[in-house]
Design an enzyme around this catalytic site. Structure first.
Site, PDB file in Angstrom:
ATOM      1  N   PHE A  51       0.857  -1.184   0.000  1.00 19.42           N
ATOM      2  CA  PHE A  51       0.000   0.000   0.000  1.00 19.42           C
ATOM      3  C   PHE A  51       0.893   1.233   0.000  1.00 19.42           C
ATOM      4  O   PHE A  51       1.929   1.245   0.659  1.00 19.42           O
ATOM      5  CB  PHE A  51      -0.886   0.018   1.253  1.00 19.42           C
ATOM      6  CG  PHE A  51      -1.890  -1.102   1.321  1.00 19.42           C
ATOM      7  CD1 PHE A  51      -3.205  -0.891   0.957  1.00 19.42           C
ATOM      8  CD2 PHE A  51      -1.511  -2.355   1.754  1.00 19.42           C
ATOM      9  CE1 PHE A  51      -4.130  -1.915   1.024  1.00 19.42           C
ATOM     10  CE2 PHE A  51      -2.431  -3.396   1.826  1.00 19.42           C
ATOM     11  CZ  PHE A  51      -3.744  -3.184   1.459  1.00 19.42           C
ATOM     12  N   GLU A  52       0.433   2.290  -0.668  1.00 21.11           N
ATOM     13  CA  GLU A  52       1.327   3.437  -0.862  1.00 21.11           C
ATOM     14  C   GLU A  52       1.662   4.168   0.437  1.00 21.11           C
ATOM     15  O   GLU A  52       2.630   4.918   0.493  1.00 21.11           O
ATOM     16  CB  GLU A  52       0.748   4.410  -1.897  1.00 21.11           C
ATOM     17  CG  GLU A  52      -0.551   5.038  -1.477  1.00 21.11           C
ATOM     18  CD  GLU A  52      -1.337   5.575  -2.681  1.00 21.11           C
ATOM     19  OE1 GLU A  52      -1.403   4.888  -3.708  1.00 21.11           O
ATOM     20  OE2 GLU A  52      -1.883   6.675  -2.573  1.00 21.11           O
ATOM     21  N   ASN A  53       0.872   3.959   1.485  1.00 26.27           N
ATOM     22  CA  ASN A  53       1.208   4.627   2.747  1.00 26.27           C
ATOM     23  C   ASN A  53       2.346   3.929   3.491  1.00 26.27           C
ATOM     24  O   ASN A  53       2.818   4.434   4.506  1.00 26.27           O
ATOM     25  CB  ASN A  53      -0.029   4.746   3.642  1.00 26.27           C
ATOM     26  CG  ASN A  53      -0.634   3.408   3.993  1.00 26.27           C
ATOM     27  OD1 ASN A  53      -0.218   2.374   3.474  1.00 26.27           O
ATOM     28  ND2 ASN A  53      -1.616   3.410   4.869  1.00 26.27           N
TER      29      ASN A  53
END
Lengths: 249, 304, 304, 249
Positions: A51-53
């Site tokens: 996930f990009e976070n």
């Protein structure tokens, strides 16, 4: 025997089929997240989701999540790093496939989520988020879109997430999954790989603002199995992402 | 050097008209809404907002007229989609025109990281072939001195202030954060000043028991504010669940200029501080959102 | 995909003649001496060693004739000073000539980090005006596309294998490390393969209870080896104290080629594996070095 | 009343005096580490210490440490980051003063810890470690050296840690603390700031392989106070770093 299913459930199944076992997947939210979970539960048990976070999971969250930052998405994660860390892994070439969507798409698989004047007036859209990065750097990308004429344009007003272009180093759009069918984008032209059950070539052409190849023998998109539906409904019990008004099948 | 401040003091002393402020760095969690609202109450003007995706925090500040420029990868409302305050400002100049410096998550991250590393830029391959990087004021094409393919240089971005919400910090500003990190560390390193807002100010011994959890060393911190629930309605791992409904409610209300003004009055302007905000939410809501379960991290033994 | 291996298997399968191996990345702690000795026993040749400072690990590998090249900032014996094995190889070509690629700690870190970020290089200001960077095979002058002063580009360094000692990992290779980190994360990201050696293979639930402690995600890991005490005589926070005397003993013994050969026979070549090494140390020594006190990290609650 | 003290104890006191309150200090091991602790205990209670392995402390370790990686140096640290993190803070300009040493020094404050042929044959030294980075990037550097003719050279064979040079962006050598005295290097020339008690200008000149300015009124280095000695002997009870055979004072 097949159950009734929604278009979005069909799209989740199509998304899941884009994930191969052992692949590293840039997941995103909504349908791709459900597709990742479904792939894990069926043919790709060893897939890894980024996930990009900064979150890395090898199975979906146990509880329903509305955003990738929701606390249940941390619980049970294998790692929780920073944004630049996961983007670095993406830039290194460690991500096999990424899922992205957009407000507009063109035949080269360029996506626009930044701004458009297609309706006459300027409309500001939210922007790239991580989509432009996934489009640039993943081994291949799968695009997920609402199939509407105003969204399928000969040329998008702004290329937020680059599709095929000369000199591309790596990756590019492989597959486009829409509310009407599944399309092969790997050659830089749009060719129907399957149409969803009940969808006619004429419907697709009318909903597409550019030329599209639909061969006579284009198959119907394989419908969800009972097991697949059971998984999706377990993961999205209220149909938050997968409910729609058009029940089909 | 006493760092502890009330939120009102910290914003009054350290956030000035025209400043570039980084916040919302952990993406959807730990958004320092209490600080966002205090900045609106103190009527700061001409701010530049910096963050990856901003959820509705940027939208509220834009709608309140505090913002001149946004440097971000995504501005909207994660639950609802469009940020209407942002759109009105960008499309119609209401309540004022704003300048947008578009980024992807990675380029805004690299811009902060370049500053964090003391560099004028960092190279990258992201964005090539797309419009974000074309003619971008902070992104330029560069060659590879080792003969490989061309890259892009993302210029350093140094916020005047980073505002960060963490679980706990000591009085010297040494901050423990867990769960989502996003760009929190990069922004704290990059910024000239960093305001740490925490659920709890804890004794030094708590922080020092686990120095690997200290994502921000205190010598980078300019103020420590104890403001439990200061990130609501966004989540804080182990402390607060995400309150979904307020994001949708703001999304509905902010469709019109009158609606957003009414929302700002009710939730910001007519309230003196965060305590009043929490009271306005009501104890039942707080009880529903407060995390009371325990899922402790497995023990890590630091004995020498 | 089963990752668990004995150390012998992991080295046999994944470390090949001519490979570039990164190890000793946390500087003085967590040096994977068990792996170093296994590589010597398996008589690898023409290795390139990569690390910031190597303490006596690199010296032992050089003295054993396994090494063709060293890429590092410092090669010696932290307790004793000079590394005599290194000096004999560099000054006199004994037992063979080695090539030295000199770095500072930061430039070797940036070289690994460039590879970790998927970049051909990272810019830096370090080293300017000194001889390390002059005519360096991996460092070139570059301009700043934004008009600032010139910098240096440190070219990416991608090890074939990184060997890392951590406190615990699960069977998928997800690794918890605390205490010193040094360049561990950069090397694990940069390397084509990463061998994780741990004090304990633990159930998945232990790792997943604290995903922020997972400095190396398992999908980057090519082998997981459970080898308690595998870093002795270097320390492992919470598990083993540093054993000071063996560093001095090696320093004394390695003054002469005969001495170092005698040392290698006693502590490496005549022992089949790490268990035998620990037995040779003796239980009294192990008891003295084993950490039995507890200084647990303050609880971090991950409940959602 | 003064206690007897060693030359190295005097050097620790001189090192401590180079640290101002609230400064961020790149510490290193041996005498600078003791100097940092002494400064903290006396005139610079708010100083912060960075170690190149990633450790940040606001007080010295409670137990004696032989290397900066020793477990007692982690216990009680305010942060334990990576090497690149602390070097990034250094490159940013967040570090006020750093301490470094070397095998050879020249009048510009260039240090050599890499290789030398001063004895006729090639001698390989261990290398830079973090010293070259501290020399390049700290706000100012303090050099600590054994004062011997073979070490004080008109020109060093190899510049591991750069001193003053044209075009330097920041920092550079400020002070050189030796076994014979304290020298001001801030102008790029070597000038005696103080000579240790009992040391004559002649002794210094004989031990220095280049021209050095020693003015007539050069004071004696201030000797350690009883409190300072008490601190040093508490921190280094066996004289591991500070013991030497020459008792003075």
């Amino acid at each position: 025997m097949t159950s009734r299913y929604t278009r979005r459930e069909l799209m989740v199944v199509a998304a899941a089929r884009e994930i191969r076992d052992h692949e590293v997947v840039f997941v995103g939210m909504r349908l791709p997240l459900l597709g990742f979970g479904l792939a894990k539960a069926t043919h790709a048990p060893h897939a890894i989701g980024l996930f990009e976070n900064g979150v890395i999971r090898d199975r979906p969250a146990e509880a329903f999540i509305y955003t990738m930052g929701d606390p249940p998405n941390i619980v049970g994660a294998v790692a929780c790093l920073g944004l630049v860390d996961v983007m670095s892994l993406l830039q290194q070439g460690r991500v096999d496939v990424g899922f992205i969507g957009g407000a507009e798409v063109d035949p080269l698989g360029n996506l626009n989520t930044t701004r458009t004047s297609s309706s006459g007036a300027l409309t500001r859209l939210p922007g790239s988020g991580g989509a432009g990065d996934i489009a640039s750097l993943a081994g291949r990308t799968v695009l997920i879109m609402e199939h509407e004429p105003r969204r399928f344009r000969e040329r998008v007003d702004y290329v937020t997430s680059p599709g095929h272009f000369p000199g591309r180093r790596r990756g590019g759009p492989a597959t486009l999954i829409t509310t009407l069918g599944v399309f092969d984008l790997s050659t830089g032209r749009v060719r129907a790989a399957s149409l969803h059950p009940g969808v006619t070539p004429q419907q697709v052409r009318e909903a597409t603002g550019f030329a599209i190849t639909i061969e006579d023998r284009t198959p119907a998109t394989a419908i969800p199995t009972a097991d697949e539906l059971a998984y999706i409904r377990h993961a999205d019990p209220d149909g938050f992402w997968t409910g729609d008004s058009m029940k089909t099948g | 050097m006493k760092l502890k401040r009330s939120l009102r003091e910290a914003i009054a002393e350290q956030v000035h008209d025209g400043d570039a402020i980084a916040l919302g760095l952990a993406l959807e969690s730990g958004i320092p809404f209490a600080a966002v609202h205090e900045i609106i109450r103190q009527q700061r003007r001409d701010l530049t907002l910096i963050g990856p995706i901003s959820d509705m925090a940027f939208d509220q500040m834009i709608a309140a007229g505090t913002v001149a420029k946004v440097i971000a990868a995504w501005v909207g409302n994660v639950a609802g989609g469009s940020g209407y305050g942002f759109r009105r400002a960008y499309e119609q100049g209401q309540p004022r025109r704003i300048v947008m410096e578009d980024h992807s998550n990675f380029t805004v991250g690299l811009a902060l990281k370049a500053a964090a590393m003391g560099l004028p830029y960092l190279p990258t391959f992201t964005g090539i072939g797309g419009d974000i990087v074309r003619g971008h004021p902070r992104i330029r094409p560069i060659g590879d001195p080792f003969g490989g393919p061309d890259l892009l240089a993302v210029g350093a971005l140094r916020p005047d202030v980073a505002i960060i919400h963490v679980q706990r910090a000591d009085a010297q500003g040494n901050a423990h954060l867990w769960g989502n990190l996003g760009l929190t560390v990069e922004a704290a390193y990059a910024a000239r000043q960093t305001i740490v807002i925490c659920e709890e100010v804890v004794p030094e011994a708590v922080i020092r028991s686990d120095p690997n959890r200290t994502v921000i060393p205190g010598f980078l911190v300019s103020a420590v504010v104890e403001e439990p629930g200061g990130a609501l309605p966004s989540s804080v791992q182990g402390y607060w669940r995400r309150d979904f409904e307020p994001f949708l409610a703001y999304h509905r209300m902010s469709r019109t200029p009158e609606g957003v003004q009414s929302w700002l009055r009710e939730w910001v302007l007519d309230l003196p501080d965060r305590a009043a905000y929490l009271q306005h939410m009501g104890e039942a809501n707080l009880a529903r959102l407060r995390v009371s379960e325990r899922r402790p991290a497995a023990e890590a033994n630091f004995a020498p």
